[in-house]
Every structure is written in structure tokens, then in C-alpha cells.
Design a protein around this motif. Structure first.
Motif, PDB file in Angstrom:
ATOM      1  N   ASN A  21       0.855  -1.190   0.000  1.00 44.97           N
ATOM      2  CA  ASN A  21       0.000   0.000   0.000  1.00 44.97           C
ATOM      3  C   ASN A  21       0.889   1.237   0.000  1.00 44.97           C
ATOM      4  N   GLY A  22       1.040   1.828  -1.176  1.00 47.80           N
ATOM      5  CA  GLY A  22       1.885   3.014  -1.297  1.00 47.80           C
ATOM      6  C   GLY A  22       1.149   4.313  -1.069  1.00 47.80           C
ATOM      7  N   GLY A  23      -0.129   4.201  -0.674  1.00 55.12           N
ATOM      8  CA  GLY A  23      -0.900   5.415  -0.416  1.00 55.12           C
ATOM      9  C   GLY A  23      -0.622   5.991   0.967  1.00 55.12           C
ATOM     10  N   ASN A  24      -1.331   7.067   1.293  1.00 58.41           N
ATOM     11  CA  ASN A  24      -1.123   7.717   2.591  1.00 58.41           C
ATOM     12  C   ASN A  24      -2.250   7.420   3.573  1.00 58.41           C
ATOM     13  N   GLY A  61       1.866   2.406   3.622  1.00 60.15           N
ATOM     14  CA  GLY A  61       3.278   2.072   3.655  1.00 60.15           C
ATOM     15  C   GLY A  61       3.583   0.642   4.069  1.00 60.15           C
ATOM     16  N   ALA A  62       2.543  -0.169   4.283  1.00 61.96           N
ATOM     17  CA  ALA A  62       2.745  -1.550   4.739  1.00 61.96           C
ATOM     18  C   ALA A  62       2.597  -2.536   3.584  1.00 61.96           C
TER      19      ALA A  62
END
Length: 204
Positions: A21-24, A61-62
Motif C-alpha cells: 500500500n503506497g498510499g497515505n 506504507g505496509a
């Protein structure tokens, strides 16, 4: 293509699936697969063994590690190229990503001959024995001259005449014109295309 694997009909192979998950913000992802007809894919948590169709929430970020278990059908033919496309799609943002793997189906050769051991005949008479020849493999057998000989031996019945053939039309007898009678102890003489995969015939 990310990964290559090879297997035989009906035997599963496993591919790693890593979702980042590259989102915020937390997000979740639906898991789908595009495979050849008759194939199956299940996604599984390798730690718990749970089969999943959605990743569940993944923190920003995980990363989540899963596996995809890909199973070809029991009648899969030899084929070096079978695309397995694995896709993750966020139902929240609509973002999607895919990876393409390849699975090769390798050769399996397996002939099964079931004999008919019952029958009686009087002197001067005729008896027909019905055997079954089945190709349980995934390649044709006997599709070249001399590749699949059918030999006949007799004991205790000196002077008998033995005719062997393939009942191509399933009527329980050999054609009078000799088209179903094996010549030279060679299956190719009756079945020039060979015995197809997962096919059986009566041998009379």
C-alpha cells in the motif's frame, strides 16, 4: 512475466503475491485472476492458511504477503505457455495492478491396458475377447509407425488363428473390410493419429 513454473495435469503450483500500500491511508484490495479455461486459482494467507478474496485493510506504507495456488485441470495437454494473470484492485480508490506468470504443462505418459480374461470356445469355434486400452497421459501415443506395438502370444491352443483390432466405431466387432484390424502388430496401422490423450478404445 514475473515467475515461471511447470507442473503436470491436476497438480497445483504456488506463486508469491506481495501487496504494497503506497498510499497515505489504509486501503484494501480485491484479488482476482485470469487463467485458461478449466484452471482454478485461490489466494491464501501463508501463515494462517485462510483462503481470501480480499486483502483486508493494509496500513499506509505496509506490505501484505499472500500466495496464489494455481491448479490446471486433470485433462490439461502439454503446453509450454499458459498465462496466469493475478490482479489486485482497490474498491476504494479503484487503483489496480497485475502481474503475469507462466505455467508450463509438462508431458505425462500413462497407458492402461485392461485385459478380458473370460471366454470359452469349442474346437473349431470363435471367441472374441474385449480388452480396453486407455491413454491416461496428456500426449498422443502410437502416432508414429512402430511406436506402439501390440504383440499377441498364445499358449495351449496350437493351430489357432488370432486377429487383433481396434473397435473404432464401438459396435463390438471388427469391420469386415479389415479397416479396424491391426497390421504388423502396429497400432499405427489402424490409428495413424495415435491414441489421443485421455481416450480409450476396445481392443478385440
Amino acid at each position: 512475466i514475473v515467475d515461471d513454473a511447470s507442473t503436470t495435469p491436476g497438480v497445483p503450483v504456488t506463486f508469491p503475491v506481495q501487496i504494497f500500500n503506497g498510499g497515505n491511508s489504509p486501503d484494501n484490495f480485491n484479488l482476482t485472476a485470469n487463467v485458461p479455461a478449466g484452471w482454478t486459482v485461490v489466494f491464501q494467507n501463508p501463515v494462517t492458511g485462510q483462503v481470501v478474496t480480499n486483502s483486508g485493510n493494509i496500513p499506509a506504507g505496509a506490505t501484505l504477503d499472500l500466495i496464489a495456488i494455481v491448479t490446471p485441470p486433470n485433462n490439461a495437454l502439454v503446453d509450454p505457455t499458459n498465462d496466469v494473470i493475478l490482479t489486485v484492485t482497490s474498491p476504494v480508490s479503484g487503483l489496480s495492478d497485475s502481474i503475469k506468470n507462466n505455467v508450463a504443462i509438462t508431458e505425462v505418459r500413462a497407458l492402461n491396458f485392461t485385459p478380458d480374461r473370460q471366454g470359452q470356445v469349442s474346437p473349431g469355434g470363435t471367441v472374441t475377447y474385449v480388452h480396453t486400452l486407455r491413454n491416461n497421459g496428456n500426449v498422443a501415443e502410437g502416432d508414429a509407425s512402430g511406436e506402439l506395438p501390440i504383440a499377441v502370444t498364445t499358449t495351449g491352443n496350437i493351430g489357432s488363428v488370432v486377429t487383433v483390432g481396434i473397435d473404432l466405431n464401438g459396435d463390438g466387432q471388427l469391420a469386415a473390410d479389415g479397416s479396424e484390424t491391426i497390421q504388423g502388430n502396429d497400432l499405427f496401422s489402424v490409428l495413424p493419429a495415435g491414441l489421443s490423450p485421455f481416450t480409450s478404445y476396445s481392443v478385440l
